[in-house]
Design a protein around this motif. Structure first.
Motif, PDB file in Angstrom:
ATOM      1  N   ALA A 131      -9.847  -8.492  -0.154  1.00 48.59           N
ATOM      2  CA  ALA A 131     -10.168  -8.112   1.222  1.00 48.59           C
ATOM      3  C   ALA A 131     -11.359  -8.914   1.753  1.00 48.59           C
ATOM      4  O   ALA A 131     -11.464  -9.167   2.944  1.00 48.59           O
ATOM      5  CB  ALA A 131     -10.452  -6.615   1.297  1.00 48.59           C
TER       6      ALA A 131
ATOM      7  N   VAL B 204      -5.824  -5.998  -3.491  1.00 49.17           N
ATOM      8  CA  VAL B 204      -5.727  -6.960  -2.374  1.00 49.17           C
ATOM      9  C   VAL B 204      -7.113  -7.564  -2.146  1.00 49.17           C
ATOM     10  O   VAL B 204      -8.088  -6.826  -1.992  1.00 49.17           O
ATOM     11  CB  VAL B 204      -5.262  -6.262  -1.082  1.00 49.17           C
TER      12      VAL B 204
ATOM     13  N   ILE C 162     -10.749  -9.562   5.608  1.00 47.80           N
ATOM     14  CA  ILE C 162      -9.576  -9.009   6.312  1.00 47.80           C
ATOM     15  C   ILE C 162     -10.031  -8.095   7.438  1.00 47.80           C
ATOM     16  O   ILE C 162      -9.482  -8.108   8.539  1.00 47.80           O
ATOM     17  CB  ILE C 162      -8.682  -8.210   5.323  1.00 47.80           C
TER      18      ILE C 162
ATOM     19  N   MET D 250      -4.557   1.746   4.592  1.00 47.19           N
ATOM     20  CA  MET D 250      -5.824   1.416   3.924  1.00 47.19           C
ATOM     21  C   MET D 250      -6.691   0.433   4.717  1.00 47.19           C
ATOM     22  O   MET D 250      -7.601  -0.176   4.175  1.00 47.19           O
ATOM     23  CB  MET D 250      -5.584   0.856   2.507  1.00 47.19           C
TER      24      MET D 250
ATOM     25  N   ILE E  29      -2.986 -11.162  -3.965  1.00 50.52           N
ATOM     26  CA  ILE E  29      -2.788  -9.977  -4.803  1.00 50.52           C
ATOM     27  C   ILE E  29      -3.287 -10.303  -6.210  1.00 50.52           C
ATOM     28  O   ILE E  29      -2.974 -11.360  -6.750  1.00 50.52           O
ATOM     29  CB  ILE E  29      -1.284  -9.597  -4.863  1.00 50.52           C
TER      30      ILE E  29
ATOM     31  N   GLY F 101      -6.071 -11.593   1.289  1.00 54.43           N
ATOM     32  CA  GLY F 101      -4.626 -11.346   1.307  1.00 54.43           C
ATOM     33  C   GLY F 101      -3.945 -11.608  -0.027  1.00 54.43           C
ATOM     34  O   GLY F 101      -2.808 -11.178  -0.236  1.00 54.43           O
TER      35      GLY F 101
ATOM     36  N   SER G 274      -9.414  -4.482  -2.647  1.00 53.64           N
ATOM     37  CA  SER G 274      -9.067  -3.119  -2.265  1.00 53.64           C
ATOM     38  C   SER G 274      -7.908  -2.609  -3.103  1.00 53.64           C
ATOM     39  O   SER G 274      -6.892  -3.291  -3.261  1.00 53.64           O
ATOM     40  CB  SER G 274      -8.693  -3.104  -0.783  1.00 53.64           C
ATOM     41  N   TYR G 275      -8.086  -1.403  -3.655  1.00 55.59           N
ATOM     42  CA  TYR G 275      -6.967  -0.713  -4.295  1.00 55.59           C
ATOM     43  C   TYR G 275      -6.573   0.434  -3.368  1.00 55.59           C
ATOM     44  O   TYR G 275      -7.385   0.900  -2.567  1.00 55.59           O
ATOM     45  CB  TYR G 275      -7.362  -0.185  -5.680  1.00 55.59           C
ATOM     46  N   THR G 276      -5.335   0.888  -3.490  1.00 58.58           N
ATOM     47  CA  THR G 276      -4.830   1.931  -2.590  1.00 58.58           C
ATOM     48  C   THR G 276      -5.590   3.242  -2.782  1.00 58.58           C
ATOM     49  O   THR G 276      -5.515   3.855  -3.852  1.00 58.58           O
ATOM     50  CB  THR G 276      -3.328   2.160  -2.835  1.00 58.58           C
ATOM     51  N   GLY G 277      -6.314   3.663  -1.755  1.00 56.29           N
ATOM     52  CA  GLY G 277      -7.068   4.906  -1.827  1.00 56.29           C
ATOM     53  C   GLY G 277      -6.136   6.081  -2.036  1.00 56.29           C
ATOM     54  O   GLY G 277      -5.036   6.113  -1.504  1.00 56.29           O
TER      55      GLY G 277
ATOM     56  N   LYS H 214     -12.198   0.730  -1.817  1.00 49.28           N
ATOM     57  CA  LYS H 214     -11.249   0.902  -0.712  1.00 49.28           C
ATOM     58  C   LYS H 214     -12.004   0.988   0.606  1.00 49.28           C
ATOM     59  O   LYS H 214     -13.143   1.427   0.648  1.00 49.28           O
ATOM     60  CB  LYS H 214     -10.405   2.167  -0.906  1.00 49.28           C
ATOM     61  N   GLY H 215     -11.352   0.541   1.660  1.00 47.54           N
ATOM     62  CA  GLY H 215     -11.950   0.583   2.993  1.00 47.54           C
ATOM     63  C   GLY H 215     -12.903  -0.584   3.201  1.00 47.54           C
ATOM     64  O   GLY H 215     -13.194  -1.356   2.293  1.00 47.54           O
TER      65      GLY H 215
ATOM     66  N   GLY I 175      -3.790  -2.996 -10.797  1.00 44.90           N
ATOM     67  CA  GLY I 175      -3.427  -3.591  -9.518  1.00 44.90           C
ATOM     68  C   GLY I 175      -2.192  -2.928  -8.969  1.00 44.90           C
ATOM     69  O   GLY I 175      -1.747  -1.922  -9.533  1.00 44.90           O
ATOM     70  N   PRO I 176      -1.611  -3.425  -7.915  1.00 45.84           N
ATOM     71  CA  PRO I 176      -2.023  -4.599  -7.147  1.00 45.84           C
ATOM     72  C   PRO I 176      -3.310  -4.363  -6.341  1.00 45.84           C
ATOM     73  O   PRO I 176      -3.395  -3.406  -5.595  1.00 45.84           O
ATOM     74  CB  PRO I 176      -0.845  -4.816  -6.194  1.00 45.84           C
TER      75      PRO I 176
ATOM     76  N   GLN J  38       0.834  -1.209   0.000  1.00 45.05           N
ATOM     77  CA  GLN J  38       0.000   0.000   0.000  1.00 45.05           C
ATOM     78  C   GLN J  38       0.871   1.262   0.000  1.00 45.05           C
ATOM     79  O   GLN J  38       0.630   2.196  -0.753  1.00 45.05           O
ATOM     80  CB  GLN J  38      -0.944   0.020   1.216  1.00 45.05           C
TER      81      GLN J  38
END
Lengths: 286, 191
Positions: free
Chosen positions: B168, B166, B176, A236, B22, B20, B123-126, B103-104, B163-164, A43
């Motif tokens: 979730a 995750v 997760i 995140m 990818i 978890g 989830s992608y990086t917010g 995300k979240g 990507g990546p 992240q």
């Protein structure tokens, strides 16, 4: 005094804030990268890559370019105060096209989008007066995801500072991954309800990694950083060691019956930029 | 584990995914936030001008710019998925969605519905909007732009190696966020 030159400068200021993170935030993110592992590290790696891509391609780092928010310190000897509000508003409209910014101002009743990031009371500007003849404008565009996690509470004074800390930790745990952690948290204690929230937002202007000058407040900040990071929420909200990059506290005296706490959450994209306007109309953006 | 999939992803591949993991995806995605979810739940399925069941759902309100060649993506990271929790179970069932990107945290209704219909939430990086935009190769269409505005409209994007991501929430009902909450609850009870 060239009206347009200053408007152009404020457009530069907005652009800088949207595209380039302050070095203190980047440094804190790089530290986080060093200590994280696995998914959390991925992240932070994405965040650091994104910061590079945005800077190289001159694009806003996040699609949520936020609500245009400014803190302005006016030197009392500056002669052109009357123009400043219109200059900032004009700059927001131009920046919406030029940077560009996402049109983020909706009328709450009609759902109509103003399309230029302005409207009643927006851009949101906080005015203050200082000595001298310079004007300092800080742009701090604020995204919706983190702002949604902000909170006000009117605590019973009897719970004391320990009660304030428990409230902050609990709210940050409840917020989880929603505000795009690792976040920067601003806390305002005291004043009335409105001042507590304003102090919380003002606290975000302090660079990441800088502790409050008052030792007992600095200790409270350190304790909060430790406790929130112990939650394991991580970048995140996917788990990890870094849930906050920093916690900043500001205080005002409180009424005997009140203990207001304003919690203002900022995402990792802790966007800030400054502009200085001199009395002769020259300016710099930094 | 790391996977590279083309959209649509069939059940067999969905079942390979566990929290978890990818994932990188290539193919067609459609964006939908609160207003678009609401609108699509109100509409008859037959009146929707695209087929959501062969695309991934991306919780995203992109920053776009129109030039003479058409629409260009400037920045397009995910928006907070938790806001869509109130719609998502019905939305998944109505439109046959098996890949959600956001995300979240997403809640219990989404988790259970993804388990029931073999889908995953990734989830992608917010905030990584500029980076995400670089994976978008084509803006294929936009719907309800006038009515909903840029952020809330439905955009159809063709992505490559996006990507990546995750995993979730997986199709086995694992999340997760649920795992992490166990630890958080211990901390809260101490407080």
């Amino acid at each position: 005094m060239d009206y347009g030159s200053i408007v152009g400068g404020i457009v530069q200021l907005i652009k800088k804030a949207e595209i380039e993170l302050p070095s203190d935030v980047v440094k804190a993110l790089k530290n986080a990268y060093d200590i994280e592992e696995g998914i959390a590290k991925i992240q932070i790696e994405n965040i650091l890559k994104n910061i590079d891509v945005a800077k190289k391609t001159m694009r806003p780092m996040c699609q949520d370019t936020g609500v245009q928010t400014f803190f302005v310190k006016i030197g009392v000897d500056y002669l052109y105060v009357g123009r400043l509000k219109k200059q900032i508003t004009d700059a927001v409209k131009i920046a919406t096209e030029q940077v560009p910014l996402r049109p983020n101002t909706f009328d709450p009743f009609t759902h109509k989008n103003h399309k230029d990031n302005t409207g009643d009371y927006i851009p949101a500007i906080t005015w203050d007066f200082v000595d001298g003849s310079d004007v300092i404008i800080t742009a701090i565009p604020k995204g919706g995801g983190s702002e949604n996690m902000s909170k006000l509470v009117m605590l019973k004074p009897g719970v004391g500072i320990e009660g304030v800390k428990d409230f902050v930790v609990e709210e940050m745990i409840k917020a989880g991954g929603n505000p795009c952690p690792p976040t920067v948290v601003g806390i305002g204690i005291g004043g009335g309800a409105d001042l507590a929230m304003k102090l919380g937002k003002t606290a975000l202007l302090r660079p990441v990694g800088i502790r409050h000058q008052d030792k007992k407040i600095a200790l409270m900040e350190e304790d909060l950083i430790k406790r929130i990071n112990q939650s394991g929420i991580g970048p995140m909200g996917l788990g990890g060691k870094t849930t906050v990059l920093d916690v900043h506290v500001e205080k005002a005296p409180r009424h005997p019956a009140s203990l207001p706490v304003g919690l203002v959450v900022q995402c990792w994209a802790d966007r800030r930029a400054n502009m200085i306007i001199h009395s002769d109309g020259t300016w710099e953006v930094e | 584990m790391e996977y590279h999939f083309d959209i649509p992803v069939d059940v067999e591949d969905i079942k390979k995914l566990h929290i978890g993991d990818i994932v990188y995806v290539s193919g067609t995605v459609f964006t939908a936030r609160d207003a678009a979810h609401h609108l699509m739940l109100e509409q008859n399925k037959i009146d929707i001008p695209f087929d959501p069941s062969i695309m991934a759902l991306y919780h995203c309100g992109p920053l776009m710019k129109k030039n003479k060649d058409g629409w260009k993506v400037i920045s397009a990271g995910p928006t907070t998925s938790g806001r869509m929790e109130i719609f998502e179970d019905k939305f998944i069932e109505k439109y046959g969605i098996n890949l959600i990107i956001g995300k979240g945290d997403m809640g219990e209704r989404t988790r259970k519905t993804l388990q029931k219909h073999s889908g995953v939430y990734m989830s992608y990086t917010g905030g990584a909007g500029a980076l995400a935009a670089d994976s978008i190769q084509e803006v294929r269409a936009v719907y309800w732009l006038e009515e909903l505005g840029m952020a809330e409209a439905i955009w159809i994007f063709v992505v490559k190696e996006f990507g990546p991501l995750v995993v979730a929430i997986d199709s086995y009902g694992e999340s997760i966020y649920r795992e992490l909450k166990k630890n958080e609850n211990i901390l809260l009870s101490k407080g």
